[in-house]
Write an enzyme that holds these catalytic residues in place. Structure first.
Site, PDB file in Angstrom:
ATOM      1  N   ARG A   6     -24.900  17.374 -39.082  1.00 51.80           N
ATOM      2  CA  ARG A   6     -23.444  17.341 -39.195  1.00 51.80           C
ATOM      3  C   ARG A   6     -23.005  17.863 -40.546  1.00 51.80           C
ATOM      4  O   ARG A   6     -23.489  17.408 -41.581  1.00 51.80           O
ATOM      5  CB  ARG A   6     -22.936  15.913 -38.996  1.00 51.80           C
ATOM      6  CG  ARG A   6     -21.549  15.828 -38.401  1.00 51.80           C
ATOM      7  CD  ARG A   6     -21.151  14.406 -38.132  1.00 51.80           C
ATOM      8  NE  ARG A   6     -22.032  13.715 -37.183  1.00 51.80           N
ATOM      9  CZ  ARG A   6     -21.854  12.476 -36.783  1.00 51.80           C
ATOM     10  NH1 ARG A   6     -20.841  11.774 -37.248  1.00 51.80           N
ATOM     11  NH2 ARG A   6     -22.680  11.929 -35.927  1.00 51.80           N
ATOM     12  N   SER A  15     -18.924  14.376 -33.369  1.00 51.97           N
ATOM     13  CA  SER A  15     -18.606  12.996 -33.017  1.00 51.97           C
ATOM     14  C   SER A  15     -17.199  12.615 -33.482  1.00 51.97           C
ATOM     15  O   SER A  15     -16.218  13.211 -33.074  1.00 51.97           O
ATOM     16  CB  SER A  15     -19.660  12.053 -33.590  1.00 51.97           C
ATOM     17  OG  SER A  15     -19.460  10.729 -33.150  1.00 51.97           O
ATOM     18  N   HIS A  16     -17.118  11.622 -34.371  1.00 47.58           N
ATOM     19  CA  HIS A  16     -15.839  11.064 -34.817  1.00 47.58           C
ATOM     20  C   HIS A  16     -15.339  11.689 -36.114  1.00 47.58           C
ATOM     21  O   HIS A  16     -14.299  11.276 -36.622  1.00 47.58           O
ATOM     22  CB  HIS A  16     -16.000   9.558 -35.036  1.00 47.58           C
ATOM     23  CG  HIS A  16     -17.069   9.231 -36.037  1.00 47.58           C
ATOM     24  ND1 HIS A  16     -18.396   9.134 -35.667  1.00 47.58           N
ATOM     25  CD2 HIS A  16     -17.017   9.017 -37.367  1.00 47.58           C
ATOM     26  CE1 HIS A  16     -19.110   8.856 -36.754  1.00 47.58           C
ATOM     27  NE2 HIS A  16     -18.294   8.781 -37.791  1.00 47.58           N
ATOM     28  N   LYS A  23     -26.051  16.860 -31.777  1.00 49.51           N
ATOM     29  CA  LYS A  23     -26.888  15.717 -31.436  1.00 49.51           C
ATOM     30  C   LYS A  23     -28.021  16.243 -30.567  1.00 49.51           C
ATOM     31  O   LYS A  23     -27.774  17.023 -29.629  1.00 49.51           O
ATOM     32  CB  LYS A  23     -26.078  14.635 -30.705  1.00 49.51           C
ATOM     33  CG  LYS A  23     -25.036  13.975 -31.598  1.00 49.51           C
ATOM     34  CD  LYS A  23     -24.291  12.848 -30.892  1.00 49.51           C
ATOM     35  CE  LYS A  23     -23.306  12.163 -31.835  1.00 49.51           C
ATOM     36  NZ  LYS A  23     -22.551  11.066 -31.176  1.00 49.51           N
ATOM     37  N   ASP A  42     -14.106   7.430 -29.376  1.00 50.69           N
ATOM     38  CA  ASP A  42     -14.275   8.379 -30.472  1.00 50.69           C
ATOM     39  C   ASP A  42     -14.256   9.798 -29.905  1.00 50.69           C
ATOM     40  O   ASP A  42     -14.077   9.999 -28.701  1.00 50.69           O
ATOM     41  CB  ASP A  42     -15.534   8.080 -31.286  1.00 50.69           C
ATOM     42  CG  ASP A  42     -16.834   8.316 -30.533  1.00 50.69           C
ATOM     43  OD1 ASP A  42     -16.800   8.491 -29.296  1.00 50.69           O
ATOM     44  OD2 ASP A  42     -17.903   8.322 -31.186  1.00 50.69           O
ATOM     45  N   ASP A  66     -16.366  12.404 -29.291  1.00 48.81           N
ATOM     46  CA  ASP A  66     -17.241  12.882 -28.226  1.00 48.81           C
ATOM     47  C   ASP A  66     -17.414  11.847 -27.124  1.00 48.81           C
ATOM     48  O   ASP A  66     -18.168  12.054 -26.184  1.00 48.81           O
ATOM     49  CB  ASP A  66     -18.589  13.337 -28.777  1.00 48.81           C
ATOM     50  CG  ASP A  66     -19.373  12.222 -29.453  1.00 48.81           C
ATOM     51  OD1 ASP A  66     -18.755  11.262 -29.945  1.00 48.81           O
ATOM     52  OD2 ASP A  66     -20.616  12.319 -29.516  1.00 48.81           O
ATOM     53  N   ASP A  77     -18.794   8.943 -26.678  1.00 43.35           N
ATOM     54  CA  ASP A  77     -19.980   8.142 -26.349  1.00 43.35           C
ATOM     55  C   ASP A  77     -19.840   6.717 -26.876  1.00 43.35           C
ATOM     56  O   ASP A  77     -20.740   5.887 -26.704  1.00 43.35           O
ATOM     57  CB  ASP A  77     -21.262   8.786 -26.868  1.00 43.35           C
ATOM     58  CG  ASP A  77     -21.308   8.935 -28.386  1.00 43.35           C
ATOM     59  OD1 ASP A  77     -20.267   8.724 -29.045  1.00 43.35           O
ATOM     60  OD2 ASP A  77     -22.386   9.274 -28.907  1.00 43.35           O
ATOM     61  N   ARG A  78     -18.717   6.410 -27.512  1.00 44.56           N
ATOM     62  CA  ARG A  78     -18.414   5.045 -27.945  1.00 44.56           C
ATOM     63  C   ARG A  78     -16.994   4.688 -27.512  1.00 44.56           C
ATOM     64  O   ARG A  78     -16.090   5.510 -27.613  1.00 44.56           O
ATOM     65  CB  ARG A  78     -18.505   4.904 -29.471  1.00 44.56           C
ATOM     66  CG  ARG A  78     -19.904   5.002 -30.027  1.00 44.56           C
ATOM     67  CD  ARG A  78     -19.921   4.656 -31.506  1.00 44.56           C
ATOM     68  NE  ARG A  78     -19.138   5.594 -32.291  1.00 44.56           N
ATOM     69  CZ  ARG A  78     -18.712   5.350 -33.529  1.00 44.56           C
ATOM     70  NH1 ARG A  78     -18.940   4.177 -34.099  1.00 44.56           N
ATOM     71  NH2 ARG A  78     -18.027   6.264 -34.184  1.00 44.56           N
ATOM     72  N   HIS A 137     -21.966   1.413 -30.021  1.00 47.82           N
ATOM     73  CA  HIS A 137     -22.897   2.103 -29.128  1.00 47.82           C
ATOM     74  C   HIS A 137     -23.482   1.081 -28.166  1.00 47.82           C
ATOM     75  O   HIS A 137     -24.058   0.076 -28.590  1.00 47.82           O
ATOM     76  CB  HIS A 137     -24.034   2.764 -29.924  1.00 47.82           C
ATOM     77  CG  HIS A 137     -23.622   3.990 -30.662  1.00 47.82           C
ATOM     78  ND1 HIS A 137     -23.431   5.206 -30.037  1.00 47.82           N
ATOM     79  CD2 HIS A 137     -23.365   4.210 -31.963  1.00 47.82           C
ATOM     80  CE1 HIS A 137     -23.075   6.114 -30.929  1.00 47.82           C
ATOM     81  NE2 HIS A 137     -23.021   5.533 -32.099  1.00 47.82           N
TER      82      HIS A 137
END
Length: 464
Positions: free
Chosen positions: A14, A107-108, A117, A252, A254, A256-257, A339
């Site tokens: 990142r 992500s966030h 990722k 967030d 992407d 995934d949370r 997560h």
């Protein structure tokens, strides 16, 4: 020019687009990723089948194309799912038994960032310990070990797929949809991937949805896609109260949370949510194993044991959770950071399944989320994770261990950093993988005042 070492994180890559990580770098990372997966699988890169996805960031189409070019240049077959949520890339890798996969996402992080990722077979994350640092060394080798990014070798193949319908059908199997009542729910997608990924499922459940920022937009015109920061979740907290909603769900970038706001407008802590989900899942599968992270409230193991399950404390991080989930045969694992991992989802983390499961639990029990939380808030008084800038984190952890670990009744463990447990309180300190920070979490089972006093005492010692 080499790619900065600091963008190769513990669990992903990142950096700022164009400054730390650009298109040429992406192609080289794609090549290196294929080689690392080839080594892990013990097969030539020409035999690899690798998944690819990208989020809604403005840089994502070009960056994903260059990751793809790199993998194809190594001879790999790339299964390209296009613009998806990160967990959809995990689903792609798991459901098709691919050798690995790359998700182009930051992500966030704020608008300027890009990243990737990376997972191997089974949707298990690469980490700094396995894979990511190998990629860094390949990309920055002198003399170069990777081909010229402009050479244009195209030995591999590309297959473009649309997995939305398939993924959503698979996710819906986590619950009995007929159980879900027409709750009023405020949803905040943060202009990320939650809208297209989870939106159709929620609409089909017959909920009264108040949709906000549900259209993907890499400009993030409304707020950054990081609900862990209070300034980014204040909107949905106020909106839940203003709408008289049963709950709020925020994702967030992407997706995934996911994070929850109860009916009173309060943010739901990740460890309490882990306990609620664990209890619900143990009703479906009695006697199962559940993972929780070293920072978590004792609410989690207490709830799991009371529900007849077996709790396992675990090191923080995707790679550690996914691997341990598989090893223990655990049905579920939860981290304080939001997560949540599921056995029936290739042991991967999902932002969709927790939303569905919480909606089902509230409907079946006929209770508000605040009612489910009240027993936890009345017994477990948690500090949340607090960061302190420390030049020598290992020395400070050793100092804290020596002081508190020598007290009567102390139990010291090293699952992740240093944990010191007493009968009525405990704390954990861990060093950041990427910054000169020491992270403290503390809990008292006595009172909020006791928690605050012990928290302040620990922070004074940490920052002395």
């Amino acid at each position: 020019m080499s790619v900065p070492a600091e963008i190769f994180k513990a669990y992903d890559i990142r950096g700022i687009h164009g400054e730390q990580l650009g298109p040429d770098d992406a192609e080289q990372i794609g090549r290196a990723f294929a080689r690392v997966i080839g080594e892990l699988e013990g097969k030539p890169t020409t035999e690899l089948r690798l998944g690819l996805g990208r989020d809604m960031r403005l840089s994502a189409p070009e960056m994903a194309a260059r990751y793809r070019d790199g993998m194809v240049a190594e001879g790999a077959t790339v299964i390209d799912a296009g613009q998806v949520g990160t967990e959809m890339l995990y689903y792609l890798v798991g459901s098709r038994d691919l050798d690995g996969g790359l998700m182009c996402t930051a992500s966030h992080n704020p608008k300027a960032y890009t990243g990737a990722k990376l997972v191997k077979r089974g949707a298990i994350a690469l980490s700094g310990d396995e894979g990511i640092q190998d990629i860094r060394r390949m990309v920055n080798a002198d003399p170069p070990v990777l081909g010229d990014a402009s050479a244009g070798g195209r030995a591999g193949l590309v297959e473009e797929v649309d997995i939305y319908d398939e993924f959503q059908a698979a996710a819906l199997k986590a619950i009995d949809a007929s159980n879900v009542k027409p709750l009023k729910v405020v949803v905040d997608g943060g202009n990320g991937m939650a809208g297209p990924m989870a939106g159709p499922l929620l609409r089909d459940l017959g909920l009264e949805l108040v949709e906000t920022y549900f259209t993907p937009d890499g400009n993030f015109p409304d707020h950054e896609p990081n609900p862990m920061l209070e300034e980014n979740r204040q909107f949905i907290m106020d909106k839940v109260v203003g709408e008289g909603a049963d709950l709020g769900i925020a994702w967030d970038g992407d997706a995934d949370r996911c994070f929850f706001i109860d009916d009173t407008g309060r943010f739901v802590d990740g460890d309490f949510l882990t306990a609620i989900l664990a209890q619900h899942l143990l009703q479906k599968r009695p006697g199962s194993h559940i993972l929780y992270d070293a920072r978590a409230s004792r609410a989690v193991p207490d709830t799991v044991e009371a529900a007849g399950g077996t709790p396992h404390i675990n090191r923080v991080g995707h790679a550690f959770f996914k691997t341990r989930m598989r090893d223990e045969g655990a049905i579920f694992g939860g981290e304080v950071s939001g997560h949540y991992y599921f056995h029936d989802f290739y042991n991967a983390d999902s932002g969709t399944l927790p939303a569905l499961l919480v909606l089902e639990k509230l409907s079946v029990e006929g209770k508000q989320l605040s009612e489910l939380l009240e027993p936890y808030k009345a017994k477990y008084f948690i500090s949340g994770e607090i960061n302190s800038e420390i030049a020598d984190a290992p020395a400070k952890m050793a100092e804290l261990e020596e002081h508190y670990g020598s007290m009567d009744g102390a139990t010291v463990t090293h699952v992740d950093g240093v944990s010191v447990d007493f009968d009525d309180w405990h704390f954990n300190v861990r060093a950041s993988n990427t910054e000169p920070l020491l992270r403290l979490t503390l809990e008292s089972l006595v009172s909020p005042q006791d928690m605050e006093a012990k928290r302040d005492e620990l922070l004074a010692r940490i920052r002395a």
